[in-house]
Design an enzyme around this catalytic site. Structure first.
Site, PDB file in Angstrom:
ATOM      1  N   SER A  38      -0.480   1.824  -4.064  1.00  0.00           N
ATOM      2  CA  SER A  38       0.722   1.540  -4.836  1.00  0.00           C
ATOM      3  C   SER A  38       1.871   1.304  -3.867  1.00  0.00           C
ATOM      4  O   SER A  38       2.077   2.081  -2.931  1.00  0.00           O
ATOM      5  CB  SER A  38       1.040   2.733  -5.751  1.00  0.00           C
ATOM      6  OG  SER A  38       2.239   2.520  -6.454  1.00  0.00           O
ATOM      7  N   GLY A  39       2.603   0.215  -4.055  1.00  0.00           N
ATOM      8  CA  GLY A  39       3.710  -0.099  -3.163  1.00  0.00           C
ATOM      9  C   GLY A  39       3.323  -0.933  -1.961  1.00  0.00           C
ATOM     10  O   GLY A  39       4.171  -1.246  -1.118  1.00  0.00           O
ATOM     11  N   SER A  40       2.059  -1.324  -1.878  1.00  0.00           N
ATOM     12  CA  SER A  40       1.605  -2.101  -0.714  1.00  0.00           C
ATOM     13  C   SER A  40       2.084  -3.550  -0.757  1.00  0.00           C
ATOM     14  O   SER A  40       2.102  -4.232   0.262  1.00  0.00           O
ATOM     15  CB  SER A  40       0.078  -2.058  -0.605  1.00  0.00           C
ATOM     16  OG  SER A  40      -0.528  -2.625  -1.753  1.00  0.00           O
ATOM     17  N   THR A  43       1.492  -6.763  -6.215  1.00  0.00           N
ATOM     18  CA  THR A  43       2.105  -7.484  -7.334  1.00  0.00           C
ATOM     19  C   THR A  43       3.074  -8.544  -6.839  1.00  0.00           C
ATOM     20  O   THR A  43       3.099  -9.669  -7.360  1.00  0.00           O
ATOM     21  CB  THR A  43       2.822  -6.501  -8.274  1.00  0.00           C
ATOM     22  OG1 THR A  43       1.870  -5.580  -8.804  1.00  0.00           O
ATOM     23  CG2 THR A  43       3.495  -7.234  -9.423  1.00  0.00           C
ATOM     24  N   SER A 110      -7.466  -0.211  -7.635  1.00  0.00           N
ATOM     25  CA  SER A 110      -8.945  -0.161  -7.572  1.00  0.00           C
ATOM     26  C   SER A 110      -9.405   0.606  -6.339  1.00  0.00           C
ATOM     27  O   SER A 110      -9.910   0.007  -5.384  1.00  0.00           O
ATOM     28  CB  SER A 110      -9.545  -1.569  -7.628  1.00  0.00           C
ATOM     29  OG  SER A 110      -8.812  -2.525  -6.912  1.00  0.00           O
TER      30      SER A 110
END
Length: 201
Positions: A38-40, A43, A110
């Site tokens: 998350s935050g990588s 999106t 994932s």
């Protein structure tokens, strides 16, 4: 349930074949499966790639935690079993898009090899392009505008990947993006250049 399934008859062989739809769209459909913490930047890169491909005349669909977890998967939690079911449903939806000739850009943590292998087996290895957005957790926490990591470290969020739930790095991704010292444009262009020849008809 098993008895009901015996009364289901597939009509896939009666539908227009995928190749006809790809020909109409002048593209080769694939699933670009971006995995990472998350935050990588998954999106953000998905949105960048979507706009870039659109400008080049390609039809795409982005699937992301926000548009999946608030819709088709809004009944699932973040337990291990529900994470697997979340990815299973996403993979099945992705397969439908691929069969329609649409390039599908997926952005999901994932976190385990098992989960990613499940998605790959549903979609098909030839249509599954695994992209590892590799960003150190320290950098992800710096970028965390939603404050999720801080809440996870306080125990306010349980089963948060990278804090109290594991993240297994992909063993052999098709592409590894090291984003820590790069701009979105730099990483986005690297992703685009890797993908473009794989989706041209």
């Amino acid at each position: 349930m098993r008895e009901e399934q015996n009364n289901i008859f597939s009509v896939f062989d009666e539908l227009l074949p995928r190749k006809e739809k790809e020909k109409l769209l002048n593209q080769r459909s694939k699933v670009i499966w971006m995995t990472g913490l998350s935050g990588s930047g998954k999106t953000t890169l998905a949105k960048y790639l979507e706009k870039k491909l659109h400008s080049e005349g390609f039809l795409t669909q982005v699937l992301d935690g926000d548009n999946i977890r608030t819709g088709i998967n809004n009944n699932l939690t973040f337990s291990a079993d529900d994470r697997k079911e979340n990815i299973r449903r996403i993979a099945e939806v992705s397969k439908l898009f691929v069969n329609c000739g649409v390039i599908t850009i997926n952005s999901f943590v994932s976190p385990t090899e098992e989960i990613r292998d499940q998605a790959r087996s549903i979609i098909g290895k030839d249509d599954f392009i695994e992209v590892f957005v590799n960003t150190p957790i320290e950098e992800c926490e710096k970028r965390d505008v939603k404050g999720l990591y801080a809440k996870a470290r306080k125990g306010e969020i349980k089963n948060f990947t990278g804090i109290d739930a594991p993240f297994e790095q992909p063993v052999d991704p098709a592409l590894e993006l090291l984003t820590e010292n790069k701009t979105i444009e730099e990483s986005g262009e690297e992703l685009f250049n890797f993908i473009i020849d794989r989706i041209k008809l």
